[in-house]
Design a protein around this motif. Sequence first.
Motif, PDB file in Angstrom:
ATOM      1  N   GLY A 153     -46.737   0.965  -9.928  1.00 36.48           N
ATOM      2  CA  GLY A 153     -48.013   0.051 -10.452  1.00 36.48           C
ATOM      3  C   GLY A 153     -47.823  -0.001 -11.834  1.00 36.48           C
ATOM      4  O   GLY A 153     -46.649   0.053 -12.496  1.00 36.48           O
ATOM      5  N   ASN A 154     -49.150   0.089 -12.682  1.00 36.95           N
ATOM      6  CA  ASN A 154     -49.210  -0.104 -13.876  1.00 36.95           C
ATOM      7  C   ASN A 154     -49.058   1.026 -14.849  1.00 36.95           C
ATOM      8  O   ASN A 154     -50.050   1.774 -14.975  1.00 36.95           O
ATOM      9  CB  ASN A 154     -50.622  -0.788 -14.226  1.00 36.95           C
ATOM     10  N   ILE A 155     -47.763   1.423 -14.894  1.00 33.50           N
ATOM     11  CA  ILE A 155     -47.543   2.676 -15.717  1.00 33.50           C
ATOM     12  C   ILE A 155     -46.809   2.329 -16.964  1.00 33.50           C
ATOM     13  O   ILE A 155     -45.480   1.781 -16.881  1.00 33.50           O
ATOM     14  CB  ILE A 155     -46.407   3.582 -14.841  1.00 33.50           C
ATOM     15  N   ARG A 156     -47.106   3.194 -18.215  1.00 36.84           N
ATOM     16  CA  ARG A 156     -46.502   2.778 -19.233  1.00 36.84           C
ATOM     17  C   ARG A 156     -45.828   4.211 -19.659  1.00 36.84           C
ATOM     18  O   ARG A 156     -44.483   3.954 -20.050  1.00 36.84           O
ATOM     19  CB  ARG A 156     -47.555   2.732 -20.500  1.00 36.84           C
TER      20      ARG A 156
ATOM     21  N   THR B  27     -51.485   4.213 -18.952  1.00 38.30           N
ATOM     22  CA  THR B  27     -51.287   2.997 -18.336  1.00 38.30           C
ATOM     23  C   THR B  27     -51.029   1.903 -19.638  1.00 38.30           C
ATOM     24  O   THR B  27     -50.190   0.861 -19.155  1.00 38.30           O
ATOM     25  CB  THR B  27     -52.410   2.391 -17.618  1.00 38.30           C
ATOM     26  N   ARG B  28     -51.595   2.276 -20.710  1.00 36.39           N
ATOM     27  CA  ARG B  28     -51.252   1.089 -21.659  1.00 36.39           C
ATOM     28  C   ARG B  28     -51.366   1.853 -22.943  1.00 36.39           C
ATOM     29  O   ARG B  28     -52.057   2.875 -22.957  1.00 36.39           O
ATOM     30  CB  ARG B  28     -52.466   0.103 -21.686  1.00 36.39           C
ATOM     31  N   PRO B  29     -50.936   1.445 -23.981  1.00 39.97           N
ATOM     32  CA  PRO B  29     -50.913   1.973 -25.237  1.00 39.97           C
ATOM     33  C   PRO B  29     -52.631   2.351 -25.681  1.00 39.97           C
ATOM     34  O   PRO B  29     -53.373   1.472 -25.474  1.00 39.97           O
ATOM     35  CB  PRO B  29     -50.314   1.118 -26.170  1.00 39.97           C
ATOM     36  N   LEU B  30     -52.794   3.422 -26.318  1.00 38.74           N
ATOM     37  CA  LEU B  30     -53.994   3.900 -26.844  1.00 38.74           C
ATOM     38  C   LEU B  30     -54.924   4.202 -25.728  1.00 38.74           C
ATOM     39  O   LEU B  30     -56.132   4.857 -25.935  1.00 38.74           O
ATOM     40  CB  LEU B  30     -54.669   2.770 -27.749  1.00 38.74           C
TER      41      LEU B  30
END
Length: 121
Positions: A26-29, A101-104
Amino acid sequence: QVQVVESGGGLVQPGGSLKLSCTASGNIRRIYNMGWYRQAPGNQRDLVAQILSGGLEDYADSVKGRFTISRDNTKNTVDLQMNSLKPEDTAVYYCNVEIQTRPLMPITNYWGRGTQVTVSS
């Protein structure tokens, strides 16, 4: 969305082996620590093994020398090789993955639904 899915549970005789696998998608940073927990009926969920983002491994005393955890960062997977299984290893095994999932964004714990491991003759 993030999904964490386990596979590989089942019924095995005492002394046997099983390998559990877990995949995060999925949405994985970025993935940080990955681990396996287990919960037997009437008990709390306890850590079995974890592997940190740098590769350091940690095991519960009850499984040291019998279980081995490994990860593949290219596939977002973590495996648990279980050897010399005992009846007291019977439990539902859960995969836990720390994901950003996203930066920060904060690092969040994601859990799979669990896979049953039964050790019985």
